[in-house]
Write a protein that holds these residues in place. Structure first.
Motif, short mmCIF file in Angstrom:
data_model
loop_
_atom_site.label_atom_id
_atom_site.label_comp_id
_atom_site.label_asym_id
_atom_site.label_seq_id
_atom_site.Cartn_x
_atom_site.Cartn_y
_atom_site.Cartn_z
N UNK A 1 -6.45 -8.96 7.77
CA UNK A 1 -5.29 -8.13 7.45
C UNK A 1 -5.72 -7.01 6.50
N UNK A 2 -5.35 -5.79 6.84
CA UNK A 2 -5.72 -4.65 6.00
C UNK A 2 -4.56 -3.67 5.98
N UNK A 3 -4.43 -2.95 4.89
CA UNK A 3 -3.38 -1.95 4.79
C UNK A 3 -3.76 -0.68 5.54
N UNK A 4 -2.77 0.09 5.97
CA UNK A 4 -3.09 1.38 6.61
C UNK A 4 -3.97 2.24 5.69
N UNK A 5 -4.96 2.88 6.32
CA UNK A 5 -5.93 3.66 5.55
C UNK A 5 -7.13 2.88 5.10
N UNK A 6 -7.08 1.57 5.25
CA UNK A 6 -8.18 0.72 4.81
C UNK A 6 -9.30 0.64 5.83
N UNK B 1 -3.18 -4.38 10.96
CA UNK B 1 -3.07 -3.26 10.03
C UNK B 1 -1.60 -3.12 9.67
N UNK B 2 -1.28 -3.46 8.44
CA UNK B 2 0.12 -3.48 8.04
C UNK B 2 0.22 -3.38 6.52
N UNK B 3 1.30 -2.75 6.06
CA UNK B 3 1.55 -2.68 4.63
C UNK B 3 2.46 -3.82 4.19
#
Length: 121
Positions: free
Chosen positions: A11-16, A119-121
């Motif tokens: 899991x990673x945040x957008x832009x990561x 990919x999600x905040x």
């Protein structure tokens, strides 16, 4: 038998960023074309990036400039560096090898089990 073992999803945040790895065994790796595919829910599996035995690369238009595929023949491993990730990159990512199990043998396609990227905040 040929085994492709993926790792590095998560899991990673957008832009990561994330880096996927695929360790291959049972195949003449240095002669194989290696690729990364992905499949999002309800969609067909699609090519993300590929690299030939000579090092030529090919990318889907949607990832050009953000993703980089590379290979380490000494480690029988192919990588996918993913930067500036977007929610639409969310999918299961699969490693693919197109090659032979022995010198001069027939070429076949082989697949890993897949690794999830969200990919999600």
């Amino acid at each position: 038998q040929v085994q492709l073992v993926e790792s590095g999803g998560g899991l990673v945040q957008p832009g990561g960023s994330l880096r996927l790895s695929c360790a291959a065994s049972g195949i003449i790796f240095r002669l194989a074309t290696m690729g990364w595919y992905r499949q999002a829910p309800g969609k067909q599996r699609e090519l993300v990036a590929a690299i030939t035995s000579g090092g030529s690369t090919n990318y889907a238009d949607s990832v050009k400039g953000r993703f980089t595929i590379s290979r380490d023949n000494a480690k029988n491993t192919v990588y996918l560096q993913m930067n500036n990730l977007k929610p639409e990159d969310t999918a299961v990512y699969y490693c693919n090898a197109e090659g032979s199990r022995w010198i001069g043998g027939p070429r076949s396609d082989y697949w890993g089990q897949g690794t999830q990227v969200i990919v999600s905040s």
